[in-house]
Design a protein around this motif. Structure first.
Motif, PDB file in Angstrom:
ATOM      1  N   TYR A   1      -5.225  -1.235 -12.311  1.00 48.36           N
ATOM      2  CA  TYR A   1      -5.968  -0.411 -11.357  1.00 48.36           C
ATOM      3  C   TYR A   1      -7.391  -0.114 -11.818  1.00 48.36           C
ATOM      4  O   TYR A   1      -8.298   0.018 -11.011  1.00 48.36           O
ATOM      5  CB  TYR A   1      -5.244   0.916 -11.127  1.00 48.36           C
ATOM      6  CG  TYR A   1      -4.080   0.822 -10.158  1.00 48.36           C
ATOM      7  CD1 TYR A   1      -4.110  -0.039  -9.074  1.00 48.36           C
ATOM      8  CD2 TYR A   1      -2.951   1.609 -10.330  1.00 48.36           C
ATOM      9  CE1 TYR A   1      -3.051  -0.119  -8.190  1.00 48.36           C
ATOM     10  CE2 TYR A   1      -1.882   1.543  -9.451  1.00 48.36           C
ATOM     11  CZ  TYR A   1      -1.937   0.677  -8.384  1.00 48.36           C
ATOM     12  OH  TYR A   1      -0.886   0.604  -7.518  1.00 48.36           O
TER      13      TYR A   1
ATOM     14  N   TRP B   1      -3.274   5.261  -2.735  1.00 46.80           N
ATOM     15  CA  TRP B   1      -4.136   6.383  -2.350  1.00 46.80           C
ATOM     16  C   TRP B   1      -3.432   7.696  -2.640  1.00 46.80           C
ATOM     17  O   TRP B   1      -2.246   7.862  -2.329  1.00 46.80           O
ATOM     18  CB  TRP B   1      -4.457   6.348  -0.852  1.00 46.80           C
ATOM     19  CG  TRP B   1      -5.443   5.311  -0.417  1.00 46.80           C
ATOM     20  CD1 TRP B   1      -5.827   4.182  -1.092  1.00 46.80           C
ATOM     21  CD2 TRP B   1      -6.162   5.293   0.820  1.00 46.80           C
ATOM     22  NE1 TRP B   1      -6.728   3.466  -0.337  1.00 46.80           N
ATOM     23  CE2 TRP B   1      -6.954   4.127   0.841  1.00 46.80           C
ATOM     24  CE3 TRP B   1      -6.187   6.138   1.927  1.00 46.80           C
ATOM     25  CZ2 TRP B   1      -7.782   3.795   1.912  1.00 46.80           C
ATOM     26  CZ3 TRP B   1      -7.008   5.818   2.997  1.00 46.80           C
ATOM     27  CH2 TRP B   1      -7.803   4.658   2.984  1.00 46.80           C
TER      28      TRP B   1
ATOM     29  N   PRO C   1      -8.568   0.670   3.810  1.00 41.55           N
ATOM     30  CA  PRO C   1      -8.097   0.207   2.502  1.00 41.55           C
ATOM     31  C   PRO C   1      -8.710  -1.149   2.183  1.00 41.55           C
ATOM     32  O   PRO C   1      -8.954  -1.962   3.085  1.00 41.55           O
ATOM     33  CB  PRO C   1      -6.585   0.113   2.694  1.00 41.55           C
ATOM     34  CG  PRO C   1      -6.378  -0.002   4.165  1.00 41.55           C
ATOM     35  CD  PRO C   1      -7.499   0.739   4.810  1.00 41.55           C
TER      36      PRO C   1
ATOM     37  N   THR D   1      -7.180   0.306  -6.572  1.00 38.97           N
ATOM     38  CA  THR D   1      -6.937  -1.043  -6.057  1.00 38.97           C
ATOM     39  C   THR D   1      -6.613  -1.966  -7.216  1.00 38.97           C
ATOM     40  O   THR D   1      -7.334  -1.985  -8.227  1.00 38.97           O
ATOM     41  CB  THR D   1      -8.164  -1.572  -5.288  1.00 38.97           C
ATOM     42  OG1 THR D   1      -8.517  -0.648  -4.251  1.00 38.97           O
ATOM     43  CG2 THR D   1      -7.859  -2.918  -4.658  1.00 38.97           C
TER      44      THR D   1
ATOM     45  N   ARG E   1      -0.454  -3.025  -4.495  1.00 43.29           N
ATOM     46  CA  ARG E   1      -1.823  -3.533  -4.430  1.00 43.29           C
ATOM     47  C   ARG E   1      -2.866  -2.443  -4.223  1.00 43.29           C
ATOM     48  O   ARG E   1      -4.011  -2.579  -4.682  1.00 43.29           O
ATOM     49  CB  ARG E   1      -1.928  -4.571  -3.312  1.00 43.29           C
ATOM     50  CG  ARG E   1      -1.080  -5.811  -3.564  1.00 43.29           C
ATOM     51  CD  ARG E   1      -0.984  -6.662  -2.317  1.00 43.29           C
ATOM     52  NE  ARG E   1      -2.292  -7.125  -1.882  1.00 43.29           N
ATOM     53  CZ  ARG E   1      -2.575  -7.498  -0.632  1.00 43.29           C
ATOM     54  NH1 ARG E   1      -1.628  -7.438   0.305  1.00 43.29           N
ATOM     55  NH2 ARG E   1      -3.775  -7.903  -0.311  1.00 43.29           N
ATOM     56  N   GLU E   2      -2.494  -1.376  -3.542  1.00 45.97           N
ATOM     57  CA  GLU E   2      -3.437  -0.273  -3.348  1.00 45.97           C
ATOM     58  C   GLU E   2      -2.658   1.041  -3.306  1.00 45.97           C
ATOM     59  O   GLU E   2      -1.570   1.114  -2.728  1.00 45.97           O
ATOM     60  CB  GLU E   2      -4.247  -0.460  -2.062  1.00 45.97           C
ATOM     61  CG  GLU E   2      -5.414   0.496  -1.937  1.00 45.97           C
ATOM     62  CD  GLU E   2      -6.563  -0.047  -1.068  1.00 45.97           C
ATOM     63  OE1 GLU E   2      -7.456   0.728  -0.738  1.00 45.97           O
ATOM     64  OE2 GLU E   2      -6.547  -1.257  -0.744  1.00 45.97           O
TER      65      GLU E   2
ATOM     66  N   TRP F   1       0.864  -1.192   0.000  1.00 44.13           N
ATOM     67  CA  TRP F   1       0.000   0.000   0.000  1.00 44.13           C
ATOM     68  C   TRP F   1       0.891   1.229   0.000  1.00 44.13           C
ATOM     69  O   TRP F   1       1.853   1.311   0.773  1.00 44.13           O
ATOM     70  CB  TRP F   1      -0.887  -0.045   1.242  1.00 44.13           C
ATOM     71  CG  TRP F   1      -1.879   1.068   1.401  1.00 44.13           C
ATOM     72  CD1 TRP F   1      -2.402   1.881   0.434  1.00 44.13           C
ATOM     73  CD2 TRP F   1      -2.503   1.483   2.637  1.00 44.13           C
ATOM     74  NE1 TRP F   1      -3.299   2.764   0.974  1.00 44.13           N
ATOM     75  CE2 TRP F   1      -3.384   2.535   2.314  1.00 44.13           C
ATOM     76  CE3 TRP F   1      -2.399   1.054   3.956  1.00 44.13           C
ATOM     77  CZ2 TRP F   1      -4.152   3.177   3.292  1.00 44.13           C
ATOM     78  CZ3 TRP F   1      -3.153   1.687   4.926  1.00 44.13           C
ATOM     79  CH2 TRP F   1      -4.034   2.734   4.595  1.00 44.13           C
TER      80      TRP F   1
END
Length: 204
Positions: A161, A142, A175, A155, A139-140, A112
């Motif tokens: 994505y 923000w 998340p 994500t 994987r994620e 993340w």
């Protein structure tokens, strides 16, 4: 804007480590990008408060949260560290594979990544780094917008994505890959300086 340090030369992590300590750069596919000047106080507070909540939530797990500056090497294959041509410094990252963690850097994609945006680098974070993180397998991802008080979330699914989810910086948010981590946005916003507060619409 983040601009290339030079053209016509493909830099590596070995080059990067020779640059002055008082200069901050990132490498993406061998191109050097100057990072923004010292972040604003609001940026620092927001980053610190997010990190505190995430770090506390991960206590007792194999995952660890880290805050910039920390070098994240994203190798193209199995090249030695010195030959890696992509090195970034996300504002906040979470990595769960202890094999990726060394004393000096992270090697491989974090699980993340959070970038707190500044005007000088917002486009770079939205476009160049989004594409990079997708390719690397983060994987994620923000992107936190301090002024607009929104978060853009990506994500990874089947290696891509896809379209972003955009939500307000309000209430609580977890998340997708770490549902046990609950970000309480009001606790973060309460710490920001008064002058950073966005106007409140009084109409219903």
């Amino acid at each position: 804007m983040a601009l290339p340090r030079a053209t016509g030369h493909r830099f590596t992590y070995a080059d990067y480590r020779q640059w002055p300590d008082d200069e901050r750069w990132e490498l993406i596919d061998g191109v050097a990008y100057a990072m923004a000047p010292a972040p604003t106080i609001s940026h620092q507070i927001l980053t610190g408060q997010l990190f505190r909540q995430i770090d506390q939530a991960l206590d007792g797990t194999p995952c660890r949260a880290l805050i910039a500056p920390v070098d994240v090497l994203l190798p193209a294959a199995n090249e030695a560290d010195e030959q890696v041509t992509t090195v970034v410094q996300p504002d906040i990252l979470v990595v769960c594979d202890p094999a990726k963690v060394t004393e000096n850097h992270i090697r491989g994609a974090p699980d993340w990544i959070i970038e707190v945006l500044s005007p000088a680098t917002a486009r770079h974070d939205h476009l160049t780094k989004r594409s990079l993180y997708e390719r690397a397998g983060v994987r994620e991802y923000w992107l936190v917008h301090p002024v607009d008080r929104v978060i853009t979330l990506y994500t990874l699914k089947d290696g891509l994505y896809g379209g972003p989810e955009i939500v307000e910086m309000a209430g609580e948010r977890s998340p997708a890959i770490f549902p046990e981590i609950v970000i309480r946005w009001q606790a973060v916003l309460d710490k920001l300086p008064d002058h950073s507060a966005a106007p409140v619409d009084q109409h219903p």
